[in-house]
Design an enzyme around this catalytic site. Structure first.
Site: not given
Length: 629
Positions: A233, A254, A337, A375, A379-380, A397
């Site tokens: 990433k 992160e 995901n 968050d 999709d995370n 994430d």
């Protein structure tokens, strides 16, 4: 006082008095004295030079848990063994105590199991029962699971940090507003070293800058996950100066789940600074595996001009707005995901319950370490679908997370400048609706749990009510009515339906604690069916709960250890009497359960406490009572 207890005390003190008179050598060194002696010996040894390039997590707390655990174990052993009054077994008790005290949990679990099964009453005090839970947590925590088993030789980078030059890249697999992800592998020493480390080549010399411009990081077209088991990433850096220290400080969120930090400069100062203001998240089966964090110069990768031209530095793309250096995270590569998995293959009911349980286990782990993700969305949430019917779910994430050591999960909210996190659609009502003020606080204790309740609709193949669609009006977390929440499908178990409803309570005080919510799912999956029947009048006793926990522990220590190995048998029928594991398609089984199921049970046992389990059982009893009447 009973005659039995009186006799025990007289025998114990009388023996000590006689031995004192006879001046025998009793070797009465206490555990605390042994620890102190060990500390004195250790202090005389020369200290090792700390490698400033590689900093392991929690390096300052390595021996504290061992000392505390040894003392707690001794106290529990003394309380249990001193209540066995058969003098003929004295020598056996001494031998068992020595084995138990120095790390062999087998005799201990055997002693406790026989006691509970025979009803002899050796264990009756609540503190002793909780002590057995502590032993269970310790035994399961010592198992080395391969839930993030990827072939990486970390010793190769002990003396020098990982760099872009050590990696080969495949195709891009994801791109967001703040980062891009490429498939990757670590280059072997015998491979052709055709890549150029921009970190070494780009400097103030204009000739070297021009040479670096013309070079390009080599990528390969193969998308095989076995060939490219990692995902790299790369964060987009628009305004942070090209300095390792500055980048790590600005993007520290992160790195919260990372195992090791790598940097070319100032790593010791960075680690000290980070430890003062930021929390670390230990590895967990349901949290993304980040093997390394490092800073390097932004390379020219495949399709970079088409995917993220604005994030590129001008040495690569003349109209780019990015800086030369950025942050890189090397992590395990996952198949898909949650959003893509549900759209491609709607999961079965049991698979959906297993996914929800894993999500709650991950949230419970974050909450236990005073970290809020802030968050969460489909999709995370990534999935390892090596075993399609029981995929392993991980939370990823952490760029918007709250991991503040000073304030924990209670963040002062004095002005609108304070960041509330990302994804306002799934932001808990107590966060989204909070107004700033002198004494205002953002309470994130149960905010991630609320988001999990909304995501549960997607897990059970329904429309998320806070996203909506053309057939369903979108709800807003700041002002929705709980009665407006749509019902889950009828085939979803009633306990799970009510749990999702509880997670979406507007008042956070009415929601269960994340650990208790995870316990509800674990009890639904593995507990005796009699505990979950409607109209259950009497809750199981502490001894009965402990018997169940010991049974699960036995399965993990026996069957789970076998299932924790890697097998290479082909998909074919297993002959009678063969020792090979049964293979059902891609799903490998040893015993009754799949590997991800054993992993899920071990996550539960690693944090098992009688008080929290009883709280979960009481909640289940209350909702089933309503169903019955």
């Amino acid at each position: 006082m009973s005659v039995r207890a009186l006799g025990t005390r007289l025998f114990k003190h009388g023996t000590a008095f006689i031995r004192h008179i006879c001046k025998r050598d009793l070797n009465t060194t206490t555990i605390a004295e042994k620890i102190n002696a060990g500390q004195q010996v250790t202090s005389t040894q020369p200290s090792k030079v700390f490698n400033q390039q590689v900093v392991p997590r929690n390096f300052g707390l390595r021996n504290v848990g061992v000392k505390i655990g040894l003392q707690a174990r001794r106290i529990l052993i003394d309380n249990v063994l001193n209540r066995v009054t058969n003098s003929l077994a004295g020598e056996l008790r001494k031998k068992a105590a020595r084995r138990i005290l120095y790390g062999d949990s087998g005799p201990f679990f055997a002693l406790v199991g026989v006691s509970l099964a025979s009803g002899t009453g050796i264990l009756t005090k609540e503190e002793e029962l909780e002590g057995v839970c502590w032993e269970i947590r310790e035994a399961i925590s010592n198992i080395k699971w391969h839930y993030h088993d990827v072939d990486i030789d970390e010793s190769r980078f002990e003396n020098s940090p990982l760099t872009i030059n050590d990696l080969s890249f495949g195709k891009p697999i994801a791109k967001g507003a703040n980062a891009v992800v490429y498939t990757a592998k670590i280059r072997t020493p015998d491979e052709d070293n055709e890549t150029i480390s921009l970190a070494e080549k780009v400097n103030s010399d204009s000739k070297e800058v021009s040479a670096a411009k013309s070079k390009k990081i080599r990528t390969e077209s193969s998308d095989d996950i076995t060939k490219y088991p990692f995902a790299l990433k790369m964060m987009f850096n628009y305004d942070i100066q090209s300095s390792a220290m500055a980048i790590l400080k600005a993007m520290y969120r992160e790195t919260v789940p990372a195992r090791v930090y790598y940097s070319n400069v100032g790593i010791s100062d960075w680690e000290v600074d980070l430890s003062k203001r930021n929390r670390h998240l230990p590895p967990h089966p349901n949290v993304v595996a980040i093997f390394s964090v490092f800073t390097d110069y932004v390379p020219e990768l495949e399709d970079c001009r088409g995917l993220y031209p604005a994030a590129l530095p001008r040495r690569i793309y003349p109209d780019g707005e990015g800086r030369n250096m950025s942050l890189f995270l090397l992590m395990k590569r996952y198949n898909t995901n949650l959003e893509g998995y549900i759209k491609s293959t709607p999961p079965s009911m049991r698979t959906s319950v297993l996914l929800l349980t894993q999500l709650l286990e991950g949230i419970a782990h974050l909450t236990a370490h005073s970290i809020a993700h802030r968050d969460l969305k489909s999709d995370n949430i990534l999935l390892d679908t090596s075993e399609p019917d029981t995929p392993i779910l991980v939370i990823s994430d952490f760029g918007c997370c709250l991991a503040d050591k000073q304030h924990g999960l209670m963040l002062p909210y004095s002005s609108y400048d304070v960041d509330k996190g990302g994804n306002t659609a799934l932001m808990a009502p107590e966060i989204l609706g909070q107004q700033p003020g002198t004494f205002s606080v953002l309470n994130y204790t149960k905010a991630d749990l609320w988001a999990a309740g909304a995501i549960a609709y997607e897990i059970f193949s329904c429309v998320n009510p806070f996203y909506g669609d053309k057939n369903q009006e979108k709800l807003r977390s700041v002002n929705y009515n709980e009665d407006d929440l749509p019902d889950l499908p009828q085939d979803v178990p009633f306990v799970i339906q009510m749990l999702v409803r509880n997670c979406l309570k507007r008042n956070p005080n009415k929601r269960l604690h994340p650990e208790v919510a995870a316990n509800v799912c674990q009890l639904f999956l593995w507990a005796p069916s009699s505990w979950l029947k409607p109209g259950m009048v009497k809750l199981p006793t502490s001894a009965e709960i402990l018997q169940w926990l010991l049974s699960l522990t036995t399965k993990i220590l026996c069957e789970g250890r076998i299932n924790n190995k890697t097998f290479s048998y082909p998909s074919e029928p297993v002959e009678s009497g063969s020792n090979k594991p049964s293979v059902e398609g891609n799903v490998q089984k040893v015993g009754r359960r799949t590997y991800p199921e054993y992993l899920l049970i071990s996550s539960f046992l690693c944090r098992a406490k009688l008080s929290n389990i009883r709280t979960a059982l009481s909640w289940i009893q209350s909702i089933t009572y309503e169903l019955d009447y």
